[in-house]
Scaffold this active site. Structure first.
Site, mmCIF file in Angstrom:
data_model
loop_
_atom_site.group_PDB
_atom_site.id
_atom_site.type_symbol
_atom_site.label_atom_id
_atom_site.label_comp_id
_atom_site.label_asym_id
_atom_site.label_seq_id
_atom_site.Cartn_x
_atom_site.Cartn_y
_atom_site.Cartn_z
ATOM 1 N N ARG A 197 50.543 -1.756 80.928
ATOM 2 C CA ARG A 197 50.467 -0.556 80.401
ATOM 3 C C ARG A 197 49.148 0.133 79.936
ATOM 4 N NH1 ARG A 197 54.612 -3.697 78.403
ATOM 5 N NH2 ARG A 197 56.701 -3.087 79.298
ATOM 6 N N ASP A 229 69.564 -7.900 72.033
ATOM 7 C CA ASP A 229 68.329 -7.386 72.712
ATOM 8 C C ASP A 229 67.827 -6.080 72.168
ATOM 9 O OD1 ASP A 229 65.958 -7.664 74.293
ATOM 10 O OD2 ASP A 229 66.898 -6.624 75.985
ATOM 11 N N CYS A 233 66.041 -9.076 90.345
ATOM 12 C CA CYS A 233 65.000 -8.322 91.107
ATOM 13 C C CYS A 233 65.584 -7.568 92.325
ATOM 14 C CB CYS A 233 64.184 -9.403 91.597
ATOM 15 S SG CYS A 233 62.894 -10.035 90.451
#
Length: 731
Positions: free
Chosen positions: A159, A344, A654
């Protein structure tokens, strides 16, 4: 025992630190595991144009630069520049662009100082450009082994960087923090931030530099690690302090009194069942007047509190905002957004510091819209809750009790049954994409989204999960008719993963306006004194809106998805807007089945715009490819169903739910005929490790690998029967 913020917070704000506590914070026993491999001369004089705290604090006096991640320590991402404004933004055109070295998961916020732009790319690449011409000045490749990506829960993203003195600071996916010479890109020093090399620690966030210390957190809660934040001397790379966000094994002794206190909010053997989690993988803010560093802390590990902390408890400091002394790392106060988090609901989302009139009194506030769907305004001096209102649909809690500061949970939301939909889902009502605050409008702008998910206790077993996939959620497993209820599948479809751009009044605690932004989430945001708000989206459009009304004033087709945050700067009196593009991240990998074919052609670029420019992006040659399963022989249904379970446990994150890739990682259904002869070597032995495909021999047997192959073949045949096609780059 649960410790309330009142019990645990304000009493320590002004408390002096004992000599023993100072030693335990500043001289962690883990420090011996971090070695400086190259060190600059400590007495070196700052270079001309050195970035200092004074220069960052005085950012509004030199608004043409962007010196730190959120432009200022308060992370408002608001620019006072107005040469580009609502009256002329339609004249904005492409000044220049540069291709980035990795076509995957670009989340960087560029920095600009002294006429140079600094950006990062996936894995931790760092590049410098002439901010006016786009000439590449240097490129640092940290050479991360590509198969290290298996340790990252949510893609190999990065980031951004930080500036201090004459150095650029950034981190690589494999946990290394490094300083580079700003002029040449040469390595000055490098440290390994991991407390060990056996756990799956990563770094995806941008460092911050406060009081001459480089502050960085780590990711890995989903992979069963213990969270912490570390500060390093910006000149030497030596560790200054480390703050653990969750307690360790009591038998090993606690690092400080804070760890001993928060351990009372945990039960069971959390240090074994996930090691606590609580990684601080993204958000930081800093108040130089209070000398407080604010840390956004992530979720617990495992997600399921029944496993992590079986007798309940708040589990501090997961899903919390924690303030620490910037010089020592000593605890000051905390506010926990989701006590005993079970879904989460990280609090690692962007934090903004501002001064707001609250009940007729100007207050120094911290604002955050974390995953859990509530927008919080806190007094940043002591953590007092000032307001908490829902900014998106929320079912897990009815409201936040202003007396206790705690959410009032809705009945049944912790039950963990396969037919209970919880909103928001684990991707959150707002994820890492930075908000912005405009002091001109008094509004906070949030890149938000709505979605729901199920969290079932028995979705997988602890023995097979290694904690990571426990309760991972039905959201990754779209369209499995025998495993996920129809309403749950619908809840993670494209329509339900709907993005919004929200203009939020933080004083009234309500929406002022909102704009639909398509699938998943729009990019990070930039607001300016020109009454402008800039944002990209996943359909490949970069747009400018009127900050006061939300009216779209300008857009530009950029050919690929945009997640990253724009910045603006000036060179020779001209204002520029820069943004990086490249799709990926926590949904870019698994959500191929609902993301749509527009994202199959992924492009990673840095693009810079200015008024009157007429540059053009090159045309990308594409071709349509049809899924061909001719000649594939299928195994029995029992084999396929067993393979389905294994695929969704180990591969879907993935390669995509239902084996449908979004294009960032190969769609195995299109390649199965070619790779089937080498399947065991690829899956078990890591024959394609250099490409990022790790060896799974420690987790899978040969028979299990074969079952996964049979499932992929089955999905290839189904896709071919549907006449499935995709867009790919033409050779």
């Amino acid at each position: 025992m649960n410790l309330s913020p009142a019990f645990f917070g304000k009493a320590l704000v002004s408390a002096a630190v004992s000599a023993a506590c100072l030693l335990s914070v500043a001289c962690s026993s883990d420090q011996q595991d971090v070695q400086v491999v190259q060190v600059a001369e400590e007495t070196a004089a700052p270079a001309t144009g050195a970035v200092t705290a004074e220069r960052i604090i005085a950012a509004d006096a030199a608004p043409g630069e962007w010196l730190t991640h959120g432009r200022t320590y308060g992370e408002q991402r608001f620019s006072p520049l107005d040469a580009i404004n609502e009256n002329n933004v339609e004249e904005l055109g492409l000044a220049w662009y540069a291709d980035l070295p990795t076509d995957r998961g670009i989340e960087t916020t560029p920095l600009m100082a002294d006429g140079k732009l600094f950006v990062t790319a996936s894995w931790g690449h760092v590049l410098a450009y002439d901010a006016k011409t786009g000439e590449e000045l240097w490129h640092h490749d940290p050479k991360v082994p590509k198969d290290y990506g298996v340790h990252a829960c949510c893609d190999v993203v990065n980031r951004g960087a930080a500036l201090w003195g004459n150095n650029v600071y950034a981190a690589s996916l494999d946990g290394r923090l490094f300083a580079l010479d700003r002029d040449s890109g040469e390595l000055v020093w490098e440290v390994d931030t991991r407390i060990n090399t056996t756990d799956s620690y990563t770094i995806t966030g941008a460092p911050r530099i406060v009081n001459g210390k480089v502050v960085i957190g780590n990711g890995g809660a989903e992979m069963s690690v213990r969270g912490y934040v570390t500060a390093y001397d910006a000149v030497t790379g030596e560790q200054a302090w480390r703050f653990y966000t969750v307690p360790g094994n009591p038998a090993d002794g606690f690092e400080d009194e804070t760890q001993e206190r928060i351990a009372k909010t945990w039960t069971g053997k959390w240090w074994e069942n996930g090691k606590g989690g609580g990684t601080a993988w993204d958000a930081f803010a800093f108040d130089p007047e209070l000398n407080l560093l604010y840390i956004g802390v992530g979720n617990g590990a495992s997600w399921n509190q029944k496993i992590r902390s079986p007798d309940g408890g708040d589990n501090l400091f997961i899903s919390s905002i924690v303030a620490v002394d910037a010089d020592t790392g000593e605890y000051a106060w905390h506010y926990q957004t989701t006590p005993g988090d079970n879904w989460d609901y990280t609090a690692t989302q962007h934090m903004i510091l501002a001064e707001l009139p609250i009940d007729g009194e100007k207050r120094k506030v911290l604002m955050q819209a974390p995953k859990n769907g509530f927008f919080y305004v806190l007094d940043r001096e002591d953590g007092e809750l000032l307001s908490a209102e829902k900014y998106m649909p929320v079912t897990w809690a009815t409201h936040v009790d202003m007396e206790t500061g705690r959410p009032v949970e809705a009945p049944g939301m912790r039950d963990g049954t396969a037919d209970t939909l919880v909103s928001p889902g684990p991707s959150g009502a707002h994820n890492w994409h930075p908000m912005t605050y405009s002091p001109d409008t008094g509004l906070v702008y949030i890149p938000a989204k709505s979605h729901a998910s199920i969290y079932a206790d028995d979705f997988h077993t602890l023995e097979r999960d290694a904690v990571w996939h426990i309760n991972f959620n039905a959201g990754l497993m779209v369209g499995m008719p025998d495993e996920v209820p129809a309403d749950a599948r619908a809840a993670v479809g494209k329509e339900a993963l709907a993005a919004e751009l929200i203009a939020w009044d933080p004083i009234k605690g309500e929406k002022v306006w909102t704009i639909p932004r398509g699938f998943y989430s729009g990019s990070g945001l930039l607001s300016t004194h020109g009454n402008l708000l800039f944002q990209g989206d996943l359909t490949g459009t970069f747009s400018a809106f009127a900050a006061d009304s939300g009216e779209e004033l300008w857009s530009y087709p950029v050919q690929g998805g945009v997640m990253a945050s724009p910045i603006t700067y000036t060179i020779d009196g001209e204002q520029y807007v820069a943004v990086a593009q490249g799709w990926g991240g926590e949904t870019g990998l698994p959500f191929g089945s609902v993301s749509g074919p527009q994202n199959m052609i992924n492009i990673s670029r840095l693009m810079v715009f200015k008024l009157g420019a007429s540059g053009e992006l090159p045309k990308i040659p594409v071709m349509e490819q049809q899924l061909n399963a001719e000649g594939i022989e299928l195994a029995s249904s029992e084999y396929v169903e067993s393979g389905r379970e294994l695929f969704n446990l180990y591969c879907a994150v993935c390669h995509g739910g239902n084996a449908i890739s979004a294009g960032l990682i190969p769609d195995l259904r299109y390649r199965i005929k070619d790779v089937e002869p080498a399947w065991q070597a690829i899956v078990l032995e890591g024959a394609l490790a250099a490409n990022g495909m790790p060896a799974w021999k420690e987790y899978l047997t040969a028979d299990e690998a074969d079952l996964i192959k049979e499932y992929v073949k089955h999905e290839a045949v189904l896709g071919a029967k549907r006449g499935e096609r995709r867009l790919v780059r033409a050779p």
